[in-house]
Every structure is written in C-alpha cells, then in structure tokens.
Design a protein around this motif. Structure first.
Motif, short mmCIF file in Angstrom:
data_model
loop_
_atom_site.label_atom_id
_atom_site.label_comp_id
_atom_site.label_asym_id
_atom_site.label_seq_id
_atom_site.Cartn_x
_atom_site.Cartn_y
_atom_site.Cartn_z
N VAL A 169 -5.84 2.56 0.58
CA VAL A 169 -5.23 3.86 0.88
C VAL A 169 -4.66 3.77 2.29
CG1 VAL A 169 -5.67 6.34 1.09
CG2 VAL A 169 -6.85 5.02 -0.66
N PRO A 170 -3.44 4.25 2.53
CA PRO A 170 -2.81 3.95 3.82
C PRO A 170 -3.13 4.90 4.98
CG PRO A 170 -1.24 5.03 2.38
CD PRO A 170 -2.52 4.89 1.60
N ASP A 171 -3.68 6.10 4.72
CA ASP A 171 -3.67 7.13 5.76
C ASP A 171 -4.67 6.95 6.90
OD1 ASP A 171 -1.66 8.24 4.25
OD2 ASP A 171 -3.04 9.53 3.13
N GLY A 172 -5.78 6.29 6.64
CA GLY A 172 -6.72 5.97 7.73
C GLY A 172 -7.62 7.11 8.18
N ASP A 173 -7.62 8.24 7.47
CA ASP A 173 -8.50 9.34 7.89
C ASP A 173 -9.79 9.34 7.07
OD1 ASP A 173 -7.45 10.11 5.51
OD2 ASP A 173 -6.72 12.07 6.15
N VAL A 174 -10.64 10.35 7.30
CA VAL A 174 -11.92 10.38 6.60
C VAL A 174 -11.70 10.55 5.09
CG1 VAL A 174 -14.11 11.62 6.37
CG2 VAL A 174 -13.17 11.19 8.63
N THR A 175 -10.70 11.32 4.72
CA THR A 175 -10.39 11.48 3.28
C THR A 175 -10.09 10.13 2.65
OG1 THR A 175 -9.49 13.67 3.67
CG2 THR A 175 -8.84 12.61 1.63
N SER A 176 -9.34 9.28 3.34
CA SER A 176 -9.00 7.96 2.81
C SER A 176 -10.26 7.12 2.58
CB SER A 176 -8.08 7.21 3.77
OG SER A 176 -6.94 7.96 4.01
N ARG A 177 -11.20 7.21 3.53
CA ARG A 177 -12.45 6.44 3.38
C ARG A 177 -13.25 6.95 2.20
NH1 ARG A 177 -12.73 7.49 9.35
NH2 ARG A 177 -10.78 6.44 9.79
N LEU A 178 -13.20 8.26 2.01
CA LEU A 178 -13.87 8.90 0.87
C LEU A 178 -13.25 8.40 -0.44
CD1 LEU A 178 -15.95 11.31 0.95
CD2 LEU A 178 -14.02 12.81 0.53
N LEU A 179 -11.93 8.40 -0.45
CA LEU A 179 -11.18 8.02 -1.65
C LEU A 179 -11.40 6.55 -2.00
CD1 LEU A 179 -9.31 9.70 -3.38
CD2 LEU A 179 -7.36 8.89 -2.04
N VAL A 180 -11.34 5.69 -0.98
CA VAL A 180 -11.53 4.25 -1.22
C VAL A 180 -12.91 4.01 -1.84
CG1 VAL A 180 -11.96 2.05 -0.05
CG2 VAL A 180 -9.89 3.33 0.43
N ARG A 181 -13.93 4.66 -1.30
CA ARG A 181 -15.28 4.42 -1.82
C ARG A 181 -15.42 5.00 -3.23
NH1 ARG A 181 -16.75 5.48 3.69
NH2 ARG A 181 -17.27 3.50 4.69
N ALA A 182 -14.81 6.16 -3.46
CA ALA A 182 -14.87 6.76 -4.81
C ALA A 182 -14.23 5.81 -5.83
CB ALA A 182 -14.17 8.11 -4.81
N LEU A 183 -13.08 5.26 -5.48
CA LEU A 183 -12.40 4.33 -6.39
C LEU A 183 -13.19 3.04 -6.56
CD1 LEU A 183 -8.75 4.89 -5.09
CD2 LEU A 183 -9.70 5.70 -7.26
N GLU A 184 -13.84 2.60 -5.48
CA GLU A 184 -14.64 1.37 -5.56
C GLU A 184 -15.86 1.54 -6.46
OE1 GLU A 184 -13.45 -0.71 -1.30
OE2 GLU A 184 -15.54 -0.30 -1.71
N ILE A 185 -16.38 2.76 -6.52
CA ILE A 185 -17.52 3.03 -7.42
C ILE A 185 -17.10 2.72 -8.86
CG2 ILE A 185 -18.81 4.94 -8.48
CD1 ILE A 185 -19.12 6.13 -5.64
N MET A 186 -15.90 3.18 -9.23
CA MET A 186 -15.44 2.94 -10.60
C MET A 186 -15.12 1.45 -10.83
SD MET A 186 -16.00 5.88 -11.45
CE MET A 186 -15.62 5.98 -13.17
#
Lengths: 141, 360
Positions: free
Chosen positions: B243-260
């Motif tokens: 995810v390109p944005d680098g904010d806390v939401t992006s870190r949340l999103l990356v981990r959520a996708l990694e769970i799947m």
C-alpha cells in the motif's frame, strides 16, 4: 562457489573490483572489498544502487588482532557481505550516507567500543549509563 | 514554548517497556527521542555458552510472539554449518507454523491497535480470534507460546492430522473474513482514527531501511518469502500486499490483507504436505568452521541470524541477531514529527514494536 550475477556484478564493476562474488552459505561475498574500497565509498555505491543495509555484525578477533565488521546489504533479495578488519578499532561512520546505520553503529560502539569516526554518540542504546564494551567484548576498557 | 513529555517506560499505551521523550509545541510533537534497553538480557553473549541444542531453546525466548521464527532462522543458519538440510515435510511444517505465528502476531496487534483507537468491541473480537490461532498452534505443538518445533535438520513434531488442522484454519479464516477484515478495511471508526497520521514516506522508508509490513505500507515491495525464498515458500502461491500511502491506515490494511494471504498459504501447505521424515542428520551433529547467515520474514519483517562456529566447538563462537523491530524503531521518530500528541500512542503501536526482540 563462484557465481556470476548481472545485478550485483554491476556493483563490483562500479567499485572497480574485478574479482568475482563468492557465494558462501547464503551470502555473496566480495572478499577483496576491505583492501581496495573504503567503507564510505562502498556505502555511497550501495546507496546509488538502492541496496538496503541489513545489519553489521561485529567479531572480536583473537589476541591483539582487533575487530572484524561484516556489513550486509540486500539488493532484490540477494544478501551481500563485505568484511572490514579494523585497524585500532576504528572505522569511518556511514551514518550520514546511510541513515539505516545509525542504531547499528551505536550498538556496536556499545558492545565492542568500536569508534565510528565522524559521528557523535547519543547515550548508550541498550544499557544507558553503563560502560561501552561490557556487553560482548571479553575485556572491557 | 516547547516542553518535554516523557512517555514510558511503563505507560498504559505501551505493551512493553520503552521510553519516548516527546518534544512538543502545544499539542504538536516536534521531535522525539527513543530509549530502549529495558528488556536487555545479553542473549547474544549468553548464546556463546550454550551448545547446539540449548542455543535453540535459548533463542526461542528472544520473543514471545514470533518464538518459532527465531528458532527457524537460527536452525537454517546452523543447517548450513552442519550440512543437514531439512527434508521436504519439515520445510512445509515450518511454513505452516510460521504463518500461524504471523496470524497470531497480526491478530494480537489488531487487538492492541483497536484498544488504542478506543474500539473496545474490536479489541475483544481480535483477542477471541487470537485464542483460536493459539488453539491451532497448541493442537500442532502442544504449546501455546514457545512451540519447540524446530531443530537442526528439521522439526521435532509432525502434523499428524492435516485435515483436522485445515478445518480449524478454514473456520478461523471464515471468522476473520467476517469480522477483522471488513472492520479494518471499511469501518469509518478505524479510518477516521488512523487515516493520514504517522506518515512514513517511501523515500524515508528506503532511507531508514525499514522492513516488513511497515515497509510494505510505505510502498516498498519487499518480502523475504518472495525475494529470497526459504523453507517451502518457492512452491506456494501468495501475494505480497503493498500500500503506498505510509500512514497508520496503510499499516492496518497491509496486515489485514496479510492475514488472508497467510490463511491461503497455510491451506496450500496443508494440502501439499509431502510424506517423509521430519529431520535429517544423526544424533551427533558436527559443525564446520565458518559463519552462516540466514533470513526469514517474521510477522514484523525480516530477521537475520549470523552464526559462527569453530570446528570441534561445543558452542557458537558468535551469534548475532538483527530483529525487525530494531530496524523499524528509528522510524517512529519520523512518524511522530508533526503529529498530534494524542495520536502518538497509536502511531508508535502501528509499527507493531517488540521490545523483547529489540533488546534481546
């Protein structure tokens, strides 16, 4: 095992080293780097190639031989190693060229009393208030 | 007027001890100083006094969340020095346990992040799911924290009933797809609390050499599982979320996708689990003189072990560990500069820091 690789070959070319990379247990070594290239030149070239500094591993050599530092960089999943044997436990800092080296240099200074020339040290990283060298060196200063 | 606010080393917003000295102008953080070392145990020095069996047990205790990752990385390095490559079945079992640890770590982090957001329902949901991940790890290893799965040349325990584990993973995946993933990817509560804060730009991420989900959330497509495959990863299909944005939401999103993605990897590995031995090598392990380095993609990012052994030696002559949090911690300073004071607990938590790992 001697290996030829186009990606990292261009690094040795830029460093002016004709010797091939030697792959040994997961690491591509350019053994001659310590004699022909300074650590600051190396860090600059690595930065130009967008290689990532992974870590620096320090070893206390037997007797009065001093300290060995192994610098590890990653380029597209390939781990590259560069050994530097230190004269008088001192080597130039690369912190101003490679920001990722900051904490690593501070830790090695703390563990082995290696002096990274050209930088100031903040208080100890892991054992604030303690004496440098007590962590891993056999004899502390 | 600027003033200094100390946060930690013992603070309700920190799960483990470390200290942030925040230099503030009003409610805005201008700069921060980080202090670590409160968990320093001298494990690298201690490792030099442990034999090849004891050192595995010792390094399993570097971290309470990714304990198996540490022994896997160490064993991979020592396998290079003993010429004892793990058999195919052991490689798959290592992948399954490593991905379960990733699930454990990410779900635990989701709970902690939810707590810091003030999202208590999500916190309870995450911790309920975390228990289910630990149930699976217990079903495989008999343990819930230190699994003792790895040994030089392979693994200590088999997965005797892959179908039973598969059913547990599928139930978990369904539950995560129903709860954590939609909430963290679409919930307005999570987004309003996390969007645009703690930004780490791609340039800064590259400069600081950050790793794992922190790097991938700043647009750096880096994952050791794909870039330098180990164990059985080269035989499995998975995506690396970036995810390109680098904010806390992006870190949340990356981990959520990694769970799947982890669930996908575990399903494949269980389905393809090859028959055969659990380990190679006889009882008397012989080391050659030399140094070996091994890397693994831990839940928080790349971990590297460098192990040196002298021929005939009973203990390692040097063991060096660089953990992912050690590489990611300096980025906190960049993330909190210009942030609101109230956001700093969530920002520092967004790297999923592990001080037990950092301090060793």
């Amino acid at each position: 095992m001697k290996v030829a690789m186009s990606g990292i070959d261009s690094i040795s070319e830029k460093l002016g080293i004709s010797d091939p990379w030697v792959e040994k247990r997961g690491v591509h070594w350019l053994e001659t780097s310590a004699n022909t290239v300074s650590i600051r030149e190396l860090a600059q070239v690595m930065g130009d190639f967008h290689a990532r500094l992974v870590t620096i591993t320090a070893y206390q050599l037997p007797g009065e031989e001093g300290t060995l530092l192994e610098y590890y960089w990653d380029l597209g999943g390939k781990l590259m190693g560069f050994p530097f044997k230190l004269a008088a436990n001192s080597i130039d800092s690369i912190y101003d060229i490679c920001e990722a080296a900051d904490w690593i240099e501070r830790e090695i200074h703390e563990e082995y009393v290696v002096n990274f020339v050209g930088r100031e040290y903040e208080p100890l990283l892991l054992r604030e208030g303690d004496t440098p060298g007590v962590n891993l060196r056999e004899e502390t200063i | 007027m600027s003033y200094k606010i100390p946060m930690g080393p013992y603070h309700p917003a920190l799960e483990e001890p470390y200290k942030l000295d925040l230099i503030c102008e009003g409610e805005t953080v201008q700069d921060a100083k980080l202090h670590v070392g409160f968990n320093f145990r001298g494990m690298e020095k201690l490792a030099e006094t442990r034999n090849y069996i004891q050192v595995v047990a010792l390094m399993e205790r570097v971290c309470g969340i990714c304990s198996s990752i540490h022994t896997q990385t160490l064993c991979q390095a020592m396998e290079e020095l003993t010429d004892a490559p793990p058999p195919p079945r052991a490689k798959y079992i290592r992948v399954i346990v490593a991905e379960l640890e990733r699930l454990h770590s990410h779900v635990l982090w989701a709970g902690i992040a939810a707590k810091l957001m003030g999202f208590k329902t999500m916190f309870m949901t995450s911790f309920e799911l975390r228990e289910k991940v630990m149930d699976i790890l217990q079903a495989i290893s008999g343990n819930r924290v230190n699994y003792s799965m790895n040994r030089i040349g392979g693994v200590n325990r088999d997965i005797e009933d892959p179908q039973a584990i598969l059913r547990m993973v599928e139930a978990l995946e369904k539950e995560m797809g129903r709860t954590i993933i939609p909430i963290f990817t679409t919930s307005s509560t999570a987004r309003s609390r996390c969007a645009g804060i703690g930004v780490l730009t791609k340039e800064k991420a590259l400069s600081l050499g950050v790793v794992g989900p922190v790097a991938r959330a700043s647009g750096v497509p880096q994952d050791i599982r794909r870039d330098a495959p180990y164990a059985a990863y080269s035989e499995l299909n998975f995506d690396v979320p970036v995810v390109p944005d680098g904010d806390v939401t992006s870190r949340l999103l990356v981990r959520a996708l990694e769970i799947m993605e982890s669930c996908k990897i575990i399903r494949q590995a269980l389905a393809q689990l090859p028959p055969g031995e659990l380990y190679t090598g006889d009882e008397k392990t012989q080391f050659i003189t030399g140094t070996s380095a091994s890397r693994v993609e831990a839940p928080r990012g790349e971990v590297i072990y460098s192990v040196s052994w002298k021929e005939g030696g009973k203990t390692p002559s040097r063991l060096h560990v660089r953990t992912p949090t050690y590489a990611n911690m300096p980025a906190i300073r960049a993330m909190v500069q210009g942030a609101r004071l109230a956001d700093t607990p969530l920002i520092q938590a967004s790297i999923d820091p592990c001080y037990s790992c950092t301090d060793r």
